[in-house]
Design a protein around this motif. Structure first.
Motif, short mmCIF file in Angstrom:
data_model
loop_
_atom_site.label_atom_id
_atom_site.label_comp_id
_atom_site.label_asym_id
_atom_site.label_seq_id
_atom_site.Cartn_x
_atom_site.Cartn_y
_atom_site.Cartn_z
N SER A 1 15.71 1.26 6.85
CA SER A 1 14.92 0.17 6.26
C SER A 1 13.63 -0.04 7.01
O SER A 1 12.94 -1.05 6.79
N ALA A 2 13.28 0.90 7.90
CA ALA A 2 12.03 0.84 8.68
C ALA A 2 11.96 -0.44 9.50
O ALA A 2 10.95 -1.14 9.51
N LYS A 3 13.05 -0.74 10.21
CA LYS A 3 13.10 -1.88 11.11
C LYS A 3 13.45 -1.38 12.51
O LYS A 3 14.56 -1.56 13.00
N PRO A 4 12.49 -0.70 13.17
CA PRO A 4 12.81 -0.04 14.44
C PRO A 4 13.21 -0.98 15.56
O PRO A 4 14.07 -0.63 16.38
N VAL A 5 12.61 -2.14 15.64
CA VAL A 5 12.96 -3.07 16.72
C VAL A 5 14.39 -3.55 16.55
O VAL A 5 15.19 -3.54 17.50
N GLU A 6 14.73 -3.95 15.33
CA GLU A 6 16.09 -4.41 15.06
C GLU A 6 17.10 -3.27 15.20
O GLU A 6 18.21 -3.47 15.70
N ALA A 7 16.71 -2.07 14.76
CA ALA A 7 17.61 -0.92 14.86
C ALA A 7 17.89 -0.57 16.31
O ALA A 7 19.04 -0.28 16.69
N ARG A 8 16.85 -0.61 17.14
CA ARG A 8 17.07 -0.30 18.56
C ARG A 8 18.03 -1.30 19.19
O ARG A 8 18.95 -0.92 19.92
N ALA A 9 17.84 -2.58 18.91
CA ALA A 9 18.74 -3.61 19.46
C ALA A 9 20.17 -3.38 18.98
O ALA A 9 21.13 -3.53 19.75
N ALA A 10 20.31 -3.01 17.71
CA ALA A 10 21.64 -2.76 17.16
C ALA A 10 22.29 -1.54 17.80
O ALA A 10 23.49 -1.53 18.08
N VAL A 11 21.51 -0.48 18.03
CA VAL A 11 22.03 0.72 18.70
C VAL A 11 22.52 0.37 20.10
O VAL A 11 23.64 0.74 20.51
N GLU A 12 21.69 -0.34 20.84
CA GLU A 12 22.04 -0.65 22.23
C GLU A 12 23.28 -1.54 22.30
O GLU A 12 24.10 -1.39 23.21
N ALA A 13 23.43 -2.45 21.35
CA ALA A 13 24.64 -3.27 21.31
C ALA A 13 25.85 -2.43 20.91
O ALA A 13 26.95 -2.57 21.47
N HIS A 14 25.65 -1.53 19.95
CA HIS A 14 26.75 -0.68 19.45
C HIS A 14 27.31 0.21 20.55
O HIS A 14 28.54 0.32 20.70
N VAL A 15 26.43 0.85 21.31
CA VAL A 15 26.93 1.81 22.30
C VAL A 15 27.59 1.13 23.50
O VAL A 15 28.31 1.79 24.25
N LEU A 16 27.35 -0.15 23.68
CA LEU A 16 28.10 -0.86 24.73
C LEU A 16 29.59 -0.89 24.38
O LEU A 16 30.44 -0.80 25.27
N GLU A 17 29.89 -1.02 23.10
CA GLU A 17 31.28 -1.05 22.65
C GLU A 17 31.81 0.34 22.30
O GLU A 17 32.99 0.62 22.47
N HIS A 18 30.92 1.20 21.82
CA HIS A 18 31.33 2.52 21.34
C HIS A 18 30.38 3.59 21.89
O HIS A 18 29.60 4.20 21.15
N PRO A 19 30.41 3.84 23.20
CA PRO A 19 29.42 4.73 23.82
C PRO A 19 29.46 6.16 23.31
O PRO A 19 28.45 6.86 23.36
N CYS A 20 30.60 6.60 22.81
CA CYS A 20 30.71 7.99 22.37
C CYS A 20 30.52 8.16 20.87
O CYS A 20 30.91 9.19 20.31
#
Length: 423
Positions: free
Chosen positions: A99-118
């Motif tokens: 959806s071309a929301k890079p700032v929100e996507a980056r925050a979501a990625v960083e939160a996601h990998v804290l719980e699911h790093p692999c």
């Protein structure tokens, strides 16, 4: 339920779908051809497998098939009922990305990998110099990339993909030796990894090992499918080394056959940035570049990047427009206010315009403040040598020979003895 090769639970009971999904993921991580076919097989084996549709959308993006992304993601969302937290978060992350929301996507990625790093498909979004950290426009993004891959690395053991990602992070902060050692280990585990081969090329470039780099990449590319996403960019690395060797025939062959608009299958951002950088670095080194080459690249930039907003692409579009003599298109970039590093794009665009008119002193005024932190524009050190060498050229053309030598020796010792810039 099946699991992927990283141990993540998959929302499918089909072993065939899970195997095909793993193959598709590996193609994405290795930047090799075949991801679309693999994810299509996963969907065929289990049409209700939501993450296979997400994978297909990611593969379509790398293939430049942007029209396929929306329906694939809509199907993934429609199939998400009953999925676990990881897969729901996985789908949400990619929805933000597409959806071309890079700032929100980056925050979501960083939160996601804290719980699911692999969850490598999600983790991958912020790795690499072309990921969301690399294109954040923020100061210190190279250190941030190192911190990101460094935090993930312990979760992956001796995995070939994460090893290659962290190796690049090391190389880009000046640890090319450590990066090369890790890259060699990664490639020993999976030699078909085009990202690993790419990052090895970067490490060798940073160490000034031109002959070794050319020999390695020339041999490795023999088995790399031309339709693969990195083929054009790896050809750019080959062309740069040919340029530094003075092998003009090889440089032009790579440009005409693999890099120029219409020559290969690279994504538009690579066609534009690699093409413009190579042509200008060739001119700086003393080559004659035909006006029609600049005009073709300028037209390509207008077609694919008509509205400035992607700062790394924008500085290369401005270069093409300036050298092609398209003042209106150049002015549009120079006046742009959108983009993660628009404040740097503007003076760079004005500098290209000044250089095209032979006003090197004015270009120097525009470029000098940018040199403090041009990493914010994105790209690798090798790619940003476009600016380092241009700054050197401007110093030389304005008679500041001693300052030019001090500047390049301090900023890019790689070129302190011999820089590919004609006086």
């Amino acid at each position: 339920m099946e699991t992927d090769r990283y141990g993540n639970t998959l929302g499918t009971a089909s072993a065939a779908a899970a195997r095909a999904y793993d193959i598709g993921v590996d193609h994405v991580l290795a930047a090799t051809s075949g991801a679309q076919e693999a994810f299509a097989k996963a969907v065929a084996a289990d049409e209700g497998f939501a993450l296979a549709h997400v994978g297909a959308a990611r593969a379509a993006m790398y293939a430049g098939d942007m029209g396929a992304i929306k329906p694939l993601m809509e199907r993934a969302v429609a199939l998400s009922g009953g999925l676990g937290a990881r897969e729901l978060s996985h789908i949400a992350v990619f929805n933000l990305l597409f959806s071309a929301k890079p700032v929100e996507a980056r925050a979501a990625v960083e939160a996601h990998v804290l719980e699911h790093p692999c969850d490598a498909m999600v983790a991958q979004i912020c790795t690499n110099i072309f990921g969301l950290i690399g294109f954040s426009g923020q100061p210190g993004r190279e250190a941030a990339l190192l911190a990101y891959t460094g935090a993930l690395l312990p979760h992956y053991g001796d995995d070939w993909w994460m090893g290659s990602m962290h190796a690049l992070s090391l190389t880009e902060v000046g640890q090319a030796g450590a990066g090369l050692e890790m890259m060699e280990a990664s490639l020993a585990r999976y030699g078909a990894n085009a990202n690993g081969s790419h990052f090895k090329a970067h490490a060798l470039y940073e160490q000034g090992r031109t002959a070794e780099g050319r020999a390695y990449l020339n041999a490795w590319m023999a088995d790399y499918a031309p339709q693969s996403v990195l083929h054009g960019h790896l050809s750019w690395h080959q062309a740069l080394w040919a340029l530094q060797d003075g092998d003009w025939d090889a440089m032009w062959r790579h440009y005409r056959d693999e890099i120029a608009p219409g020559a290969g299958h690279a994504l538009p951002i690579n066609v534009l940035t690699d093409g413009a950088a190579l042509l200008w670095r060739a001119e700086m080194a003393g080559a004659e570049v035909a006006a029609e080459d600049w005009r073709a690249l300028s037209a390509y930039a207008t077609q694919h990047f008509p509205n400035p907003s992607q700062s790394f692409a924008d500085i290369h579009a401005a270069l093409a427009h300036a050298m092609a003599g398209d003042g209106a298109a150049l002015a549009k970039v120079a006046e742009a206010s959108r983009g993660y590093a628009a404040d740097l794009v503007q003076p760079v665009a004005r500098a290209w315009g000044a250089i095209a008119r032979g006003h090197y002193a004015l270009a120097l005024v525009e470029l000098t403040p940018v040199m403090a932190d041009h990493a914010r524009l994105g790209g690798s050190k090798a790619q940003r040598d476009l600016l380092e060498l241009t700054w050197l050229l401007c110093l030389m053309r304005t008679g500041a020979q001693d300052e030019a030598h001090r500047a390049i020796s301090t900023r890019r010792p790689l070129f302190s003895r011999a820089a590919p810039v004609a006086p």
